[in-house]
Design a protein around this motif. Structure first.
Motif, short mmCIF file in Angstrom:
data_model
loop_
_atom_site.label_atom_id
_atom_site.label_comp_id
_atom_site.label_asym_id
_atom_site.label_seq_id
_atom_site.Cartn_x
_atom_site.Cartn_y
_atom_site.Cartn_z
N VAL A 1 -7.99 -0.53 -3.91
CA VAL A 1 -7.82 0.88 -3.51
C VAL A 1 -8.43 1.79 -4.57
O VAL A 1 -8.42 1.48 -5.76
CB VAL A 1 -6.33 1.23 -3.31
N PRO B 1 -7.57 2.99 0.64
CA PRO B 1 -7.80 1.53 0.66
C PRO B 1 -9.24 1.20 1.03
O PRO B 1 -9.79 1.71 2.01
CB PRO B 1 -6.83 1.03 1.74
N LEU C 1 0.82 -1.21 0.00
CA LEU C 1 0.00 0.00 0.00
C LEU C 1 0.86 1.26 0.00
O LEU C 1 0.56 2.24 -0.70
CB LEU C 1 -0.94 0.00 1.21
#
Length: 560
Positions: free
Chosen positions: A258, A244, A228
């Motif tokens: 996401v 996210p 991420l």
């Protein structure tokens, strides 16, 4: 029988969901990934409804006088082309199975581009699209995935959703993906190089993802946070940021969903959502230090104004306060929430609908999402009960007892979907050690375990700061997902399961037989008379043991 110019007589038929595909030996298909595809369909179905609501609200704001026409909700149907629907790119399509399932099972789709760099794979996609009669929704593409995304960066050419499911790491595709996704669009990204992300080769992880992993029991969640963070830093270069919706660790891979938005001011908050991680080399205590902080700076004109700052540190001393060992430093990682609670609630509604019950893995999806919804989303990383008791050489305390003691003390606690023995809590690690010290009084560790310089000695020789309630069960200690016996932490889906082998097919049992056949293939076989076959083969490798193919199974006797 021929279909187009391709002879289908030698092809194998695969049925999954609403799709039926014809595959040849050279085309990659992994049946273990059905859970991945089923979950992606549920996520995209939910996203499609949200996307249509947002577009409808946007049209109403632009033209309030045409509420009756533009604002009306159109019924979304799967398999039907919607001009204002989703435009999806499956960048690495292989057989086209995922794209075909998306077209037949996700409502509100405008177009799906099924792309692959292999000419034979594209021919397979074209054949399967015709076989499933969905030419009106799927456009086969023979192109390099990165090139295709870079060619689609103009606003009118961008995609609403991009699915990246590569073999290994996805980082080489991220730059093109964050530029070719429309504002508010959805990225679905898989990473299968878990050995790298879990800390086996930190130098390789830094090269691929720009972060240093730690070998910790929370490695699966740390892998999600490393991925991420990599997506976020890639997006912020172009004035974009991510949100996210769902991040999941399953089987041999991680998968994140996401949304990408545009906004320079929001990008400046990115540093406060990333942290370095300190891990004690003895007791494995974790400490996070953010790269940036947000300070309130209210004014009369803007009471909500904030100021960006840099934290002072480090947050740990040169030695661990619990066991006097040194620290390893990893990161940076994404330290903001992994999931969006509002999206999770709507996703669970999708899973509970009648249309979703046809999915083969729906029971596992529902159980996993329920555990994820129970997680403490504002608490990064976790500890595991077995590892903490192992460090102290202590008889294991029951999970419900430990959770109950934390709840009685006023702290929050939850599982993580990534580990069945996980402890995710807002209590400091000192409280967990205190609870185990109380447990040690009832179940003492053997005296010969107390050696100088080991974490056990330093931790258990200290007295607990208070006495914790271990015996009385807290009413919330047993989470609903456990009470309802949901499929929370399923077993491995198949023998020899994994990401598969690059450029090989996984349709039949050949792959399994080949993996078994290759075991000890470099060891030399012996001749039936017991002599080495070295003289006969002129092989320089000396046989160390009898080949597994020549072993005779021993008769096993039991007492029962």
């Amino acid at each position: 029988m021929a279909e187009g110019d391709i002879n289908t007589a030698s092809l194998k038929t695969i049925r999954e969901g609403s799709a039926e595909i014809l595959v040849a030996e050279h085309v990659f298909y992994n049946p273990v990934q059905e859970f991945n595809r089923d979950l992606s369909i549920c996520v995209l179905t939910t996203f499609s409804r949200i996307y249509q609501r947002e577009k409808s609200a946007e049209r109403q704001r632009k033209n309030a006088s045409d509420d009756a026409t533009n604002g009306a909700d159109t019924k979304l149907e799967a398999g039907v082309k919607h001009e204002n629907g989703l435009r999806i790119l499956e960048a690495l399509s292989a057989t086209g199975l995922r794209s075909i399932r998306y077209a037949k099972e996700i409502p509100g789709v405008k177009e799906i581009v099924a792309n692959d760099l292999s000419k034979s794979a594209v021919e397979s996609i074209e054949q399967n699209v015709k076989h499933n009669q969905i030419e009106h929704l799927i456009t086969p593409s023979f192109n390099d995935a990165v090139t295709l995304m870079y060619m689609s960066t103009k606003p009118e050419q961008r995609f609403t959703a991009i699915d990246l499911d590569p073999y290994g790491h996805p980082t080489r595709f991220l730059d093109g993906a964050v530029q070719s996704i429309e504002d508010g669009g959805l990225l679905l990204i898989t990473a299968t190089d878990m050995a790298v992300l879990a800390g086996n080769t930190p130098e390789a992880c830094y090269v691929k993802y720009g972060s240093m992993p730690l070998k910790t029991k929370a490695c699966h969640e740390m892998a999600l946070r490393i991925l991420l963070r990599c997506i976020e830093t890639t997006a912020t270069r172009y004035g974009r940021y991510m949100k996210p919706l769902l991040s999941i660790s399953a089987d041999f891979y991680i998968r994140v969903f996401v949304r990408i938005y545009t906004g320079q001011y929001a990008c400046k908050k990115s540093s406060s959502k990333q942290s370095m991680v300190f891990q004690c080399t003895g007791c494995e205590a974790l400490t996070l230090q953010p790269l940036g902080i947000l300070k309130p700076n209210p004014t009369e004109a803007n009471p909500q104004q904030i100021k960006f700052g840099i934290p002072t540190g480090p947050f740990v001393g040169s030695r661990c306060e619990h066991c006097n060992h040194q620290h390893h430093m990893g990161g940076p990682i994404w330290s903001a929430p992994l999931h969006d609670e509002q999206f999770l609630a709507e996703l669970l509604q999708t899973v509970e609908q009648e249309d979703s019950k046809r999915l083969t893995t729906i029971r596992r999806i529902y159980g996993t999402l329920t555990v994820i919804r129970e997680e403490l989303h504002d608490v990064p990383l976790y500890y595991t009960l077995d590892r903490m008791c192992g460090i102290l050489k202590l008889e294991s305390i029951g999970m419900l007892k430990l959770r109950s003691a934390l709840l009685h003390a006023g702290f929050r606690v939850s599982y993580s979907h990534a580990s069945r023995t996980s402890i995710k809590t807002d209590a400091p690690i000192s409280v967990l050690w205190d609870i185990l010290r109380c447990w040690h009084r009832l179940h003492p560790v053997k005296a010969d375990r107390f050696l100088e310089g080991v974490p056990l000695t330093a931790i258990l020789r200290k007295e607990p700061a208070k006495v914790y309630n271990i015996d009385e069960m807290h009413p919330d200690a047993n989470p609903p997902s456990r009470k309802e016996s949901l499929s929370r932490f399923p077993e491995n889906p198949a023998a020899h399961w994994g990401p598969g082998t690059r450029a090989t097919q996984m349709v039949s049992d050949n792959k399994m037989l080949k993996s078994a056949q290759n075991q000890n293939k470099r060891k030399q076989k012996r001749t039936p008379n017991g002599d080495s076959a070295e003289e006969e083969s002129q092989n320089d490798v000396k046989a160390d043991s009898e080949s597994p193919e020549r072993k005779v199974p021993k008769t096993i006797t039991t007492d029962c």
